[in-house]
Design a protein around this motif. Structure first.
Motif, PDB file in Angstrom:
ATOM      1  N   SER A  96       0.852  -1.189   0.000  1.00  0.00           N
ATOM      2  CA  SER A  96       0.000   0.000   0.000  1.00  0.00           C
ATOM      3  C   SER A  96       0.883   1.233   0.000  1.00  0.00           C
TER       4      SER A  96
ATOM      5  N   GLU B 118      -5.855  -3.664   5.532  1.00  0.00           N
ATOM      6  CA  GLU B 118      -4.983  -3.036   4.548  1.00  0.00           C
ATOM      7  C   GLU B 118      -3.675  -3.817   4.484  1.00  0.00           C
TER       8      GLU B 118
ATOM      9  N   TYR C 262      -4.154   2.567  -1.681  1.00  0.00           N
ATOM     10  CA  TYR C 262      -4.309   1.639  -0.571  1.00  0.00           C
ATOM     11  C   TYR C 262      -4.861   0.316  -1.092  1.00  0.00           C
ATOM     12  N   ILE C 263      -4.313  -0.785  -0.617  1.00  0.00           N
ATOM     13  CA  ILE C 263      -4.733  -2.121  -1.035  1.00  0.00           C
ATOM     14  C   ILE C 263      -5.359  -2.809   0.172  1.00  0.00           C
ATOM     15  N   TYR C 264      -6.602  -3.237   0.024  1.00  0.00           N
ATOM     16  CA  TYR C 264      -7.311  -3.952   1.080  1.00  0.00           C
ATOM     17  C   TYR C 264      -7.630  -5.358   0.598  1.00  0.00           C
TER      18      TYR C 264
END
Length: 131
Positions: free
Chosen positions: A74, A124, A79-81
């Protein structure tokens, strides 16, 4: 906060490449949590707070760093969830040679620990640690 985390990752990666005994990284609460997690996973020998910086003692096995590389997943504006099913799909492929570090409401955790929890907990994805 993520800028200081990027400095931490950069110093660990360059320290492992140079086969340094220890490296320094700036202080932040997120860096403290990441270092604590790496210490629990037995990937670093120790870390200490000195002169407003962390001094991290790296761990080696047979002349090679235990940590090969750490990647920041991220970034500041991306942002990577991942939820539990996405994490299961990543693990099921079998070609992962490390683990992801997730930021969850309960704090930082590895994706393996997150999969073992009963509730459907994701979070995240902050780091990918390659062993």
């Amino acid at each position: 906060m993520k800028i200081r985390l990027a400095y931490l990752i950069s110093s660990i990666n360059s320290g492992v490449l140079n086969r340094s005994f220890s490296v320094e990284a700036p202080y932040s609460s997120l860096n403290y949590e990441v270092l604590n997690l790496l210490l629990k996973q037995n990937l670093i020998t120790s870390f200490a707070f000195k002169n407003n910086k962390f001094e991290i003692v790296l761990k080696y096995y047979q002349g090679r760093g235990v940590i090969r590389k750490i990647n920041l997943v991220s970034k500041l504006k991306r942002y990577i969830y991942m939820n539990k099913s996405a994490l299961q799909n990543k693990t099921r492929s079998g070609n992962i040679s490390g683990f992801y570090v997730l930021s969850t409401p309960g704090g930082l955790t590895t994706h393996f620990e997150s999969l073992n929890l009963d509730d459907n907990l994701g979070g995240e994805v902050i780091l990918k640690v390659v062993l």
